[in-house]
Design a protein around this motif. Sequence first.
Motif, PDB file in Angstrom:
ATOM      1  N   ASN A   1     -12.899  -5.246  -1.309  1.00 59.14           N
ATOM      2  CA  ASN A   1     -12.066  -4.790  -2.435  1.00 59.14           C
ATOM      3  C   ASN A   1     -12.106  -3.273  -2.570  1.00 59.14           C
ATOM      4  N   GLN A   2     -13.312  -2.727  -2.420  1.00 52.86           N
ATOM      5  CA  GLN A   2     -13.449  -1.276  -2.523  1.00 52.86           C
ATOM      6  C   GLN A   2     -12.709  -0.596  -1.370  1.00 52.86           C
TER       7      GLN A   2
ATOM      8  N   PHE B   1      -3.491  -1.128  -9.964  1.00 51.45           N
ATOM      9  CA  PHE B   1      -4.092  -2.460  -9.859  1.00 51.45           C
ATOM     10  C   PHE B   1      -4.214  -3.153 -11.214  1.00 51.45           C
TER      11      PHE B   1
ATOM     12  N   LEU C   1     -16.972   7.065   3.169  1.00 53.71           N
ATOM     13  CA  LEU C   1     -17.204   7.281   1.732  1.00 53.71           C
ATOM     14  C   LEU C   1     -18.083   6.179   1.150  1.00 53.71           C
ATOM     15  N   LEU C   2     -17.782   4.942   1.525  1.00 53.00           N
ATOM     16  CA  LEU C   2     -18.536   3.815   0.966  1.00 53.00           C
ATOM     17  C   LEU C   2     -19.968   3.780   1.498  1.00 53.00           C
TER      18      LEU C   2
ATOM     19  N   ARG D   1      -2.758  -5.645   1.431  1.00 59.00           N
ATOM     20  CA  ARG D   1      -4.101  -6.204   1.333  1.00 59.00           C
ATOM     21  C   ARG D   1      -4.296  -7.327   2.351  1.00 59.00           C
TER      22      ARG D   1
ATOM     23  N   PHE E   1     -10.163  -1.724   0.301  1.00 51.11           N
ATOM     24  CA  PHE E   1      -8.711  -1.801   0.110  1.00 51.11           C
ATOM     25  C   PHE E   1      -8.242  -0.820  -0.969  1.00 51.11           C
ATOM     26  N   TYR E   2      -9.013  -0.724  -2.016  1.00 50.08           N
ATOM     27  CA  TYR E   2      -8.634   0.192  -3.104  1.00 50.08           C
ATOM     28  C   TYR E   2      -8.495   1.621  -2.578  1.00 50.08           C
ATOM     29  N   LEU E   3      -9.471   2.038  -1.775  1.00 52.13           N
ATOM     30  CA  LEU E   3      -9.418   3.390  -1.205  1.00 52.13           C
ATOM     31  C   LEU E   3      -8.226   3.552  -0.260  1.00 52.13           C
ATOM     32  N   ARG E   4      -8.012   2.546   0.564  1.00 51.02           N
ATOM     33  CA  ARG E   4      -6.907   2.631   1.530  1.00 51.02           C
ATOM     34  C   ARG E   4      -5.560   2.622   0.817  1.00 51.02           C
ATOM     35  N   ALA E   5      -5.484   1.841  -0.254  1.00 48.85           N
ATOM     36  CA  ALA E   5      -4.220   1.777  -1.005  1.00 48.85           C
ATOM     37  C   ALA E   5      -3.895   3.122  -1.653  1.00 48.85           C
ATOM     38  N   ARG E   6      -4.909   3.977  -1.751  1.00 48.23           N
ATOM     39  CA  ARG E   6      -4.655   5.319  -2.293  1.00 48.23           C
ATOM     40  C   ARG E   6      -4.407   6.331  -1.177  1.00 48.23           C
ATOM     41  N   GLY E   7      -4.351   5.798   0.056  1.00 48.11           N
ATOM     42  CA  GLY E   7      -3.991   6.678   1.166  1.00 48.11           C
ATOM     43  C   GLY E   7      -5.170   7.172   1.985  1.00 48.11           C
ATOM     44  N   VAL E   8      -6.375   6.716   1.654  1.00 50.61           N
ATOM     45  CA  VAL E   8      -7.545   7.172   2.415  1.00 50.61           C
ATOM     46  C   VAL E   8      -7.630   6.339   3.705  1.00 50.61           C
ATOM     47  N   PRO E   9      -7.609   6.984   4.871  1.00 50.38           N
ATOM     48  CA  PRO E   9      -7.664   6.228   6.130  1.00 50.38           C
ATOM     49  C   PRO E   9      -8.923   5.362   6.205  1.00 50.38           C
ATOM     50  N   GLU E  10      -8.821   4.278   6.935  1.00 43.33           N
ATOM     51  CA  GLU E  10      -9.902   3.296   6.960  1.00 43.33           C
ATOM     52  C   GLU E  10     -11.266   3.906   7.308  1.00 43.33           C
TER      53      GLU E  10
ATOM     54  N   VAL F   1     -10.756  -1.299  -9.195  1.00 46.84           N
ATOM     55  CA  VAL F   1     -12.037  -1.602  -8.552  1.00 46.84           C
ATOM     56  C   VAL F   1     -13.076  -0.523  -8.876  1.00 46.84           C
TER      57      VAL F   1
ATOM     58  N   ALA G   1      -5.637  13.283   1.967  1.00 50.04           N
ATOM     59  CA  ALA G   1      -5.352  12.376   3.089  1.00 50.04           C
ATOM     60  C   ALA G   1      -3.844  12.120   3.166  1.00 50.04           C
ATOM     61  N   GLN G   2      -3.217  11.916   2.018  1.00 52.00           N
ATOM     62  CA  GLN G   2      -1.771  11.665   2.009  1.00 52.00           C
ATOM     63  C   GLN G   2      -0.999  12.901   2.449  1.00 52.00           C
TER      64      GLN G   2
ATOM     65  N   ALA H   1       0.772   4.002   1.597  1.00 49.68           N
ATOM     66  CA  ALA H   1       0.529   4.953   0.514  1.00 49.68           C
ATOM     67  C   ALA H   1       1.131   6.310   0.858  1.00 49.68           C
TER      68      ALA H   1
ATOM     69  N   PHE I   1     -13.025  11.110  -4.944  1.00 47.04           N
ATOM     70  CA  PHE I   1     -12.116  10.045  -4.538  1.00 47.04           C
ATOM     71  C   PHE I   1     -10.662  10.526  -4.592  1.00 47.04           C
TER      72      PHE I   1
ATOM     73  N   GLU J   1      -3.005   2.518   4.151  1.00 47.36           N
ATOM     74  CA  GLU J   1      -2.986   3.966   3.924  1.00 47.36           C
ATOM     75  C   GLU J   1      -1.664   4.590   4.362  1.00 47.36           C
TER      76      GLU J   1
END
Lengths: 432, 253
Positions: A380-381, B87, A398-399, B53, A383-392, B91, B108-109, B79, B101, B76
Motif C-alpha cells: 500500500n505504501q 485516496f 525511501l521505504l 494499483r 503504491f501510494y508513493l508511485r501514484a504520486r509519481g515516485v519511480p518504483e 496511506v 520525480a514528475q 502520475a 515525500f 508513476e
Amino acid sequence: MMPRAKLKAQKVEAANALLEGRALPQGGAWITRARSAAEKRVRELGLPTKRDEYWRYTDPRRLTAADVEPGALHDTQGEPPAFDAFDRVKLVFVDGVFDADASDPMALEGVEICQLSQAAMTDLHWARDLYGSLEARGQSPVERPLASLNTAYATQGVLIRITGKPEKPISLIYHRESETSDAMVHHVIRVESGAEATILENGPFATRFNQVMEVDIADGGTLHHIRAQGRDHERVGCAHFFARLGAGSHLKSFTLTANGALIRNDSVIWLDGAAGSAHVAGATVGDGAFHHDDTVFITHGAPRCESRQVFKKVLRRSAVGVFQGKILVNQVAQLTDGYQISQSLLLDEDAQFLAKPELEIYADDVKCSHGSTSGEIDSNQLFYLRARGVPEDTAKTLLVLAFLAEALDEIAEPAYAEDLRARLEAWFERRG
Amino acid sequence: MLKIENLHAELEEDSEVKILKGLSLTIKPGEVHAIMGPNGSGKSTLSYVLSGRDGYAVTEGSATLEGVDLLEMEPEERAAAGLFLAFQYPVEIPGVGNMTFLRTAVNAQRKARGEEELSAGEFLKVIRAKAKELQIDADMLKRPVNVGFSGGEKKRNEILQMAMLEPKMCILDETDSGLDVDAMKLVSDGVNALRDAGRSFLVITHYQRLLNHIKPDVVHIMSEGRIIKTGGPELALEVEENGYADLMAEAQA
Ligand SMILES: Nc1ncnc2c1ncn2[C@@H]1O[C@H](COP(=O)(O)OP(=O)(O)OP(=O)(O)O)[C@@H](O)[C@H]1O
Ligand SMILES: [Mg+2]
C-alpha cells in the motif's frame, strides 16, 4: 546429538591445534600476564563451533580457521568513506596495523591516547588493570573464545583514556589493502568520571579481522560509539565490544554494517551502577553472499538502569541476518527499564532473518519488553508513493530508509546519523 | 481528457470476483464529473484501476488520458502524465517526512516530463503558501506522511499534494468523508482554486452536500460496476432524496 564432553574435547583439541607452536607477542610483564591468562582461556574454552548455543545461526569456521581465504578488494568508485566531512582525530590502521604517518598526532585536550604496542613495553597503570579484564569477565555466562584469542595475540590497537570532554571525536579508520590480511586489533577505552567523548570507527578492516574493544565508563561518564563497518564484500570478521558502566553513566553504541561475507558483532554490556543507560543499535543492509550476526548481551546489575536494543536489517537475495539479543536482569536491578526490538525487511524470498530474543529476569519490579518482526515492503505504501509519481526504485529506497530510520535515530548527534543515512541512500541507488 | 470505454476488471487472484462490468465515461477538459453509487459498486476500484494499483486484471475495454493508453503504463508514469488520485484511505508512511515525500514526488514528475527540478528553496516557498491556504501547519509538513493525522487532516493533505503536483486529471475518492463542515469548505475551496479549462475532475462521493461546493457539470450513478444513469446536478439531489432503489430498478428494467 554429540555428547557435551566429546564436543568440548573436540573444541579444546581445535584450540590447541590452532595455537600449536604459536608464541605470545613480546611485551612487558603486565601484558604478558594478561596475554598468558587469555591464552589459557582459549585452550580451556576451545574454539567455537556451530554446535554452540550462540553460534547456531552463524558458522564460525572461517573465523577460527588457521588460514585466511583470500578475498578481492572492493572498488569504492570514488565514494568518500564514512565521517569524511567531520573534523576529528584520525587514527589509521592498514590491514590492522597502525599507520603513524597516515594518522593525526595523538594530542587532543581531555584525552590520552597510546598505541598498544608502546603501552605493552611501558606501564600504563589504568590500562594495565583493564586490558583483557572485561573480555575475561565476558566469558560467562556465554563463552567468547575468539575474544580471548584476541587478547592473547593482538599487538595492534590503541588505549584511550578520556579525562575531559574533547571537542573532536576520535576516529579509528581501518583501511584494507591486502587480499589476504588477517588482522587482530585490541582497543581499550577508559572514560573517567564525568568525561564524555565520541569514538568513530569505519572501514573494511582486513580480509579477516578479529577485533576487541573494552570500554570502562566510570560513574557519570558518557561514551558515544558510532561504527560503520562497510563496503568490502569479500571479508570476514568478528568484533567484540565489552562495556562496563558505572553509576549514572551512559553509553550509546551504533553500528552500520553493509556488505561482508561474514560479520559477527558481539556486544556485551554490564550496567554495574545505578541509573546508567546503555543503548545499542544497528542498521544492516545485505545483498547476496552476506551473513551478518548481531549478538547482544546486556546485564542489569544495579537498580534504575535503562537499556535499549534497536536492530534493523534489510536483506535481499541470499543475504542472512541474525539477531541474538538478551536482557538479563539481576535480582538487585529493581526498576529496570529494558527494551529490545529487532526487525528485518526482506526484499525477496531468498533473504533470511533469524532472531533469538531472550529475557531473563530475577527482579520483581521491572519494565522489560522485546519484539521481533520480519516483513516485506508494504504494498500500500509503495503504491501510494508511485501514484504520486515516485519511480518504483526510488519509492522502495525511501521505504527502506524509513525502515532503518528508527535505528539511525539512536545516534545522538544528527550529523553522524545523516552521514550514514546518505551513504545508505547511495548504496541503494547504486544497486537499483 | 479521460475516456473510459467498456471497462471490465476483476480481482487478479480470483477471476470470479468481477467488479467493473462494462463501464464507459468521457470527461472533457475543464469538466467536473461526479460519481455516486452504493457501497461496493466499484467506485474505488475504478480509481485504482485507472491509477494502476496491483491486484486487478482488466479483461476488456480501454482507458485513455488525452488519447494515451493509461492501462499500459506504470503508476508513476500515469502520475507524470497528469493523473492524480486523492485516496479514500490515505496511506500512513512512518519514517518518511511529508515534506521529503512531496518534494521527491514533485521532482520525480518534473524529471519524467523533462522539466527542471525545483530547488529546495523554491519548493519550500510554494509548499508554504499552498499549505497555508489549506490551513496545514508547518508541524504537519514535518511529520511522517499521514502518521497520526486525523481523518480530516489526511484528506487536506491529499488536496495539498494535488495542489503541489498540478495534475490534469484529478480523481477524488470520497475526499469529503470524515470532514467537518469547515474542513469541507476548505477542501472544496482548494479544489475550486485548481479548476481551469485544462484540468478535469472526477469526484466520487456519497453526499450531495459536497456538490454544492464543487459544482459538477455531469453526475453519474454507478451500480454493480457500471454507470447506470448520467445527468446533471439534479441527479445528485434525486439520490439524496430517494436513495438508489428507484434508479437501480429503472436500470434493471
Ligand atoms: N482487493 C480486493 N479484494 C477483495 N475484494 C475486493 C477488492 N477490491 C475490491 N473488492 C470488492 O469489490 C467491490 C467494489 O469495491 P469498491 O471498494 O470499489 O467499492 P466502492 O464503490 O468504492 O464502495 P464504497 O462506497 O464503500 O467506498 C466490493 O464488493 C469489494 O469488496
Ligand atoms: Mg470506495
